[in-house]
Design a protein around this motif. Structure first.
Motif, mmCIF file in Angstrom:
data_model
loop_
_atom_site.group_PDB
_atom_site.id
_atom_site.type_symbol
_atom_site.label_atom_id
_atom_site.label_comp_id
_atom_site.label_asym_id
_atom_site.label_seq_id
_atom_site.Cartn_x
_atom_site.Cartn_y
_atom_site.Cartn_z
ATOM 1 N N LEU A 136 -14.299 11.495 11.794
ATOM 2 C CA LEU A 136 -13.060 11.817 11.100
ATOM 3 C C LEU A 136 -12.342 12.907 11.877
ATOM 4 O O LEU A 136 -12.954 13.909 12.253
ATOM 5 N N GLU B 73 -8.903 15.310 11.697
ATOM 6 C CA GLU B 73 -7.731 15.784 10.950
ATOM 7 C C GLU B 73 -6.655 16.273 11.912
ATOM 8 O O GLU B 73 -6.958 16.742 13.011
ATOM 9 N N CYS C 63 -5.687 12.162 8.371
ATOM 10 C CA CYS C 63 -7.112 12.016 8.684
ATOM 11 C C CYS C 63 -7.324 10.603 9.196
ATOM 12 O O CYS C 63 -7.065 9.639 8.475
ATOM 13 N N MET D 194 -11.711 8.334 0.595
ATOM 14 C CA MET D 194 -11.462 9.473 1.455
ATOM 15 C C MET D 194 -10.977 10.637 0.612
ATOM 16 O O MET D 194 -10.169 10.447 -0.308
ATOM 17 N N TRP E 249 -9.968 15.049 0.435
ATOM 18 C CA TRP E 249 -9.587 16.291 1.092
ATOM 19 C C TRP E 249 -10.175 17.454 0.299
ATOM 20 O O TRP E 249 -10.072 17.490 -0.922
ATOM 21 N N ILE F 145 -1.792 12.418 -2.048
ATOM 22 C CA ILE F 145 -2.668 11.745 -1.100
ATOM 23 C C ILE F 145 -2.249 10.283 -1.017
ATOM 24 O O ILE F 145 -1.868 9.677 -2.021
ATOM 25 N N TYR G 249 -8.634 22.981 5.849
ATOM 26 C CA TYR G 249 -8.636 21.722 5.101
ATOM 27 C C TYR G 249 -9.508 20.706 5.828
ATOM 28 O O TYR G 249 -9.349 20.490 7.035
ATOM 29 N N CYS H 267 -11.237 16.765 5.832
ATOM 30 C CA CYS H 267 -11.224 15.366 5.399
ATOM 31 C C CYS H 267 -12.677 14.913 5.269
ATOM 32 O O CYS H 267 -13.535 15.319 6.072
ATOM 33 N N TRP I 110 -17.733 14.202 7.406
ATOM 34 C CA TRP I 110 -16.730 15.268 7.341
ATOM 35 C C TRP I 110 -16.050 15.440 8.690
ATOM 36 O O TRP I 110 -16.687 15.273 9.745
#
Length: 122
Positions: free
Chosen positions: A4, A6, A22, A34, A36, A70, A93, A95, A112
């Motif tokens: 992942l 971001e 993401c 998914m 956040w 989102i 932040y 994802c 993550w």
């Protein structure tokens, strides 16, 4: 393995907007969700929002409800549109991805990202 990544963090004044993205890659099969999360030093990772790819389940944390949105952009990319940002939104932040339905619990997520910093100045 799932990766992942971001993007979209940065510095913004209070009242402004940012959009985080993401991108997921790797071995992703079937239904998944998914989410956040965000974290400031010395505090637990806080749930922000989550979306279930195979259905219409979307969840928001109480502190962002009505300001953040989102969405699923394409097969493997989700975005977090953040409006009316406040200094207390300042955090890293993250994802995250899990199989099955969306969840507010960070312990339910298997993968993550590295995180992207959002800083909101007053």
């Amino acid at each position: 393995q799932v990766q992942l990544v971001e993007s979209g963090g940065g510095l913004v004044q209070a009242g402004g907007s940012l959009r985080l993205s993401c991108a997921a890659s790797g071995r992703i099969f079937g239904s998944y969700a998914m989410g956040w999360f965000r974290q400031v030093p010395g505090k637990d990772r806080e749930f922000v929002a989550a979306i279930w790819w195979s259905g219409d389940s979307i969840y928001y944390g109480d502190s962002v409800k009505g300001r953040f949105t989102i969405s699923r952009d394409n097969a493997n990319t989700a975005s977090l549109q953040m409006n009316s940002l406040k200094p207390e939104d300042t955090a890293a932040y993250y994802c995250a991805l899990k199989s099955g339905r969306a969840s507010r619990d960070r312990d339910d997520y298997d993968y993550w990202g590295q995180g992207t910093q959002v800083t909101v100045s007053s």
